[in-house]
Motif scaffolding. Structure first.
Motif, mmCIF file in Angstrom:
data_model
loop_
_atom_site.group_PDB
_atom_site.id
_atom_site.type_symbol
_atom_site.label_atom_id
_atom_site.label_comp_id
_atom_site.label_asym_id
_atom_site.label_seq_id
_atom_site.Cartn_x
_atom_site.Cartn_y
_atom_site.Cartn_z
ATOM 1 N N GLN A 64 6.321 -9.711 26.303
ATOM 2 C CA GLN A 64 7.312 -10.602 25.720
ATOM 3 C C GLN A 64 7.518 -10.323 24.234
ATOM 4 O O GLN A 64 8.611 -10.504 23.706
ATOM 5 C CB GLN A 64 6.904 -12.061 25.924
ATOM 6 C CG GLN A 64 6.948 -12.517 27.374
ATOM 7 C CD GLN A 64 8.337 -12.407 27.993
ATOM 8 O OE1 GLN A 64 9.346 -12.526 27.298
ATOM 9 N NE2 GLN A 64 8.389 -12.166 29.296
ATOM 10 N N GLN A 65 6.477 -9.869 23.545
ATOM 11 C CA GLN A 65 6.606 -9.563 22.125
ATOM 12 C C GLN A 65 7.652 -8.484 21.874
ATOM 13 O O GLN A 65 8.352 -8.509 20.864
ATOM 14 C CB GLN A 65 5.256 -9.106 21.559
ATOM 15 C CG GLN A 65 4.279 -10.226 21.295
ATOM 16 C CD GLN A 65 2.974 -9.729 20.707
ATOM 17 O OE1 GLN A 65 2.828 -8.533 20.413
ATOM 18 N NE2 GLN A 65 2.018 -10.618 20.533
ATOM 19 N N GLY A 66 7.746 -7.518 22.784
ATOM 20 C CA GLY A 66 8.668 -6.417 22.561
ATOM 21 C C GLY A 66 9.929 -6.445 23.397
ATOM 22 O O GLY A 66 10.848 -5.661 23.153
ATOM 23 N N ALA A 67 9.992 -7.349 24.385
ATOM 24 C CA ALA A 67 11.111 -7.335 25.332
ATOM 25 C C ALA A 67 12.451 -7.565 24.649
ATOM 26 O O ALA A 67 13.438 -6.879 24.938
ATOM 27 C CB ALA A 67 10.882 -8.382 26.425
ATOM 28 N N ALA A 68 12.505 -8.528 23.726
ATOM 29 C CA ALA A 68 13.777 -8.817 23.053
ATOM 30 C C ALA A 68 14.230 -7.622 22.229
ATOM 31 O O ALA A 68 15.405 -7.246 22.235
ATOM 32 C CB ALA A 68 13.632 -10.052 22.173
ATOM 33 N N GLY A 69 13.307 -6.996 21.507
ATOM 34 C CA GLY A 69 13.646 -5.822 20.712
ATOM 35 C C GLY A 69 14.074 -4.651 21.566
ATOM 36 O O GLY A 69 14.949 -3.873 21.183
ATOM 37 N N ALA A 70 13.467 -4.512 22.736
ATOM 38 C CA ALA A 70 13.837 -3.424 23.633
ATOM 39 C C ALA A 70 15.251 -3.601 24.142
ATOM 40 O O ALA A 70 16.033 -2.643 24.207
ATOM 41 C CB ALA A 70 12.856 -3.356 24.808
ATOM 42 N N ARG A 71 15.619 -4.835 24.501
ATOM 43 C CA ARG A 71 16.976 -5.094 24.982
ATOM 44 C C ARG A 71 17.990 -4.901 23.863
ATOM 45 O O ARG A 71 19.068 -4.354 24.067
ATOM 46 C CB ARG A 71 17.059 -6.513 25.543
ATOM 47 C CG ARG A 71 16.344 -6.686 26.877
ATOM 48 C CD ARG A 71 16.689 -8.022 27.498
ATOM 49 N NE ARG A 71 16.146 -9.126 26.722
ATOM 50 C CZ ARG A 71 14.957 -9.687 26.954
ATOM 51 N NH1 ARG A 71 14.193 -9.222 27.922
ATOM 52 N NH2 ARG A 71 14.535 -10.705 26.222
ATOM 53 N N ALA A 72 17.644 -5.345 22.646
ATOM 54 C CA ALA A 72 18.567 -5.198 21.523
ATOM 55 C C ALA A 72 18.793 -3.732 21.200
ATOM 56 O O ALA A 72 19.906 -3.305 20.915
ATOM 57 C CB ALA A 72 18.009 -5.930 20.298
ATOM 58 N N GLU A 73 17.735 -2.946 21.247
ATOM 59 C CA GLU A 73 17.855 -1.515 20.964
ATOM 60 C C GLU A 73 18.765 -0.842 21.973
ATOM 61 O O GLU A 73 19.625 -0.038 21.626
ATOM 62 C CB GLU A 73 16.464 -0.868 20.991
ATOM 63 C CG GLU A 73 16.456 0.653 20.896
ATOM 64 C CD GLU A 73 16.840 1.146 19.515
ATOM 65 O OE1 GLU A 73 17.131 2.345 19.381
ATOM 66 O OE2 GLU A 73 16.850 0.330 18.572
ATOM 67 N N VAL A 74 18.605 -1.187 23.245
ATOM 68 C CA VAL A 74 19.432 -0.583 24.283
ATOM 69 C C VAL A 74 20.881 -0.992 24.132
ATOM 70 O O VAL A 74 21.791 -0.174 24.243
ATOM 71 C CB VAL A 74 18.900 -0.971 25.682
ATOM 72 C CG1 VAL A 74 19.888 -0.546 26.758
ATOM 73 C CG2 VAL A 74 17.554 -0.313 25.925
ATOM 74 N N SER A 75 21.127 -2.304 23.851
ATOM 75 C CA SER A 75 22.500 -2.769 23.755
ATOM 76 C C SER A 75 23.193 -2.254 22.499
ATOM 77 O O SER A 75 24.390 -2.041 22.478
ATOM 78 C CB SER A 75 22.521 -4.306 23.755
ATOM 79 O OG SER A 75 21.804 -4.817 22.640
ATOM 80 N N ALA A 76 22.418 -2.053 21.420
ATOM 81 C CA ALA A 76 23.013 -1.583 20.176
ATOM 82 C C ALA A 76 23.371 -0.109 20.246
ATOM 83 O O ALA A 76 24.311 0.345 19.617
ATOM 84 C CB ALA A 76 22.048 -1.821 19.013
#
Length: 332
Positions: free
Chosen positions: A238-250
């Protein structure tokens, strides 16, 4: 102004979830520092700096800073690696957890080491990507004095161009593996201590002297001398999930192009391993239910869900009084 019964009920659900998340999160967060023997966040000027307190810093060659799931990541272009000599001849004993985030961005037709302890052919443990599944095949395992066969699992699909969270755990009897928060089937049982080898720990390459180098990024590499609980694995994800999704979408995945032609034969030092015939259930590895994530249905509406998630973020960032003030205002 009066508050409706449904609103009060919704508020109570939000407060209850907040308390559970915060109190549970505090305990999990504290545990995540226990028995950590190496931690590479790659957030410092020295990319190979170890933040565990053990000063097991890595020698960095051909690795550069890039955007990660949490802060900065280490980017490997296929010519570099991070070598940690402090783990040469290290006694891994019988308990191990390896957790990391990775995204593969090139050389899909080749094998590529993510992280390994020791030098080929004498390895204590490893995680490595293959050319199978269009470059998304992930495999690895531990070598023990009871069973020196290294790979306990293989051909787990981790599609390239996307961030993935991998966690490998060994408790002295059997191995478990999680990808993106979900437990994967592992049919082998090892038993006893992990073998001790004279080589260093290597990130981004199967071996600093061979060609199986990784093209992509690593982030949040953690190594423990104990087996993390499922709740702790979930917390790291969960610590990295939001950042992983943001990186992919960006940054949408780049064009893959054609895969490199496959070699005529496997490397003689690493023959292909046949799939193990033991089913996970037979090995006593029952797949647990996935850790529930907060959803609008949990609270009754989307606003409540996002508000609770915001509170948890503020609380864990040390802004507890802001959360208390908002709760007091909501209760009026």
């Amino acid at each position: 102004m009066k508050t409706s019964i449904s609103s009060r009920s919704c508020n109570r659900r939000m407060v209850l979830w907040l308390l559970l998340a915060v109190l549970g999160g505090r305990g999990v967060q504290a545990d995540l520092n226990e028995d950590m023997i190496a931690y590479y966040s790659f957030d410092h000027e020295n990319i190979g700096e170890d933040e565990s307190g053990w000063n097991r810093n890595g020698i960095v060659q051909g690795v550069f800073p890039a955007a990660g799931v949490v802060g900065q990541a280490a980017e490997f272009n296929g010519d570099g690696a991070i070598q940690v000599d402090a783990f040469a001849n290290y006694d891994w004993r019988s308990n191990l957890t390896v957790s990391l985030w990775f995204v593969r961005t090139g050389s899909w037709g080749n094998y590529a080491g993510l992280i390994s302890a020791g030098l080929q052919p004498n390895l204590s443990w490893e995680l490595r990507l293959g050319r199978e599944m269009a470059g998304g095949a992930l495999g690895g395992g531990v070598a023990t004095y009871n069973d020196t066969k290294l790979w306990d699992f293989q051909n787990i699909n981790a599609p390239p161009d996307y961030w993935h969270h991998a966690v490998m755990l060994y408790d002295g009897a059997s191995l478990r593996f999680f990808l993106d928060g979900a437990e994967q089937p592992v049919g082998r049982r090892d038993g006893y201590k992990i073998v001790r080898t004279s080589g260093p720990l290597v990130m981004g390459g199967w071996d600093p002297h061979l060609s199986q180098r990784f093209v992509g990024r690593l982030d949040e590499v953690r190594i423990y001398s104990r087996v993390l609980a499922k709740e702790e694995v979930d917390a790291l994800y969960q610590q990295g999930a939001a950042g992983a999704r943001a990186e992919v979408s960006a940054a949408p995945p780049p064009s893959r192009g054609a895969l490199a032609p496959e070699p005529e034969a496997e490397l003689p030092s690493r023959p292909p391993l046949a799939p193990d015939s033991v089913e996970p259930e037979a090995a006593g590895l029952n797949k647990p239910a996935p850790w529930p994530a907060p959803t609008p249905a949990t609270f009754g509406n989307t606003e409540a869900c996002s508000r609770c998630q915001r509170w948890v973020g503020l609380w864990r960032a040390g802004r507890k009084q802001d959360v208390i003030n908002e709760l007091n205002a909501l209760a009026k």
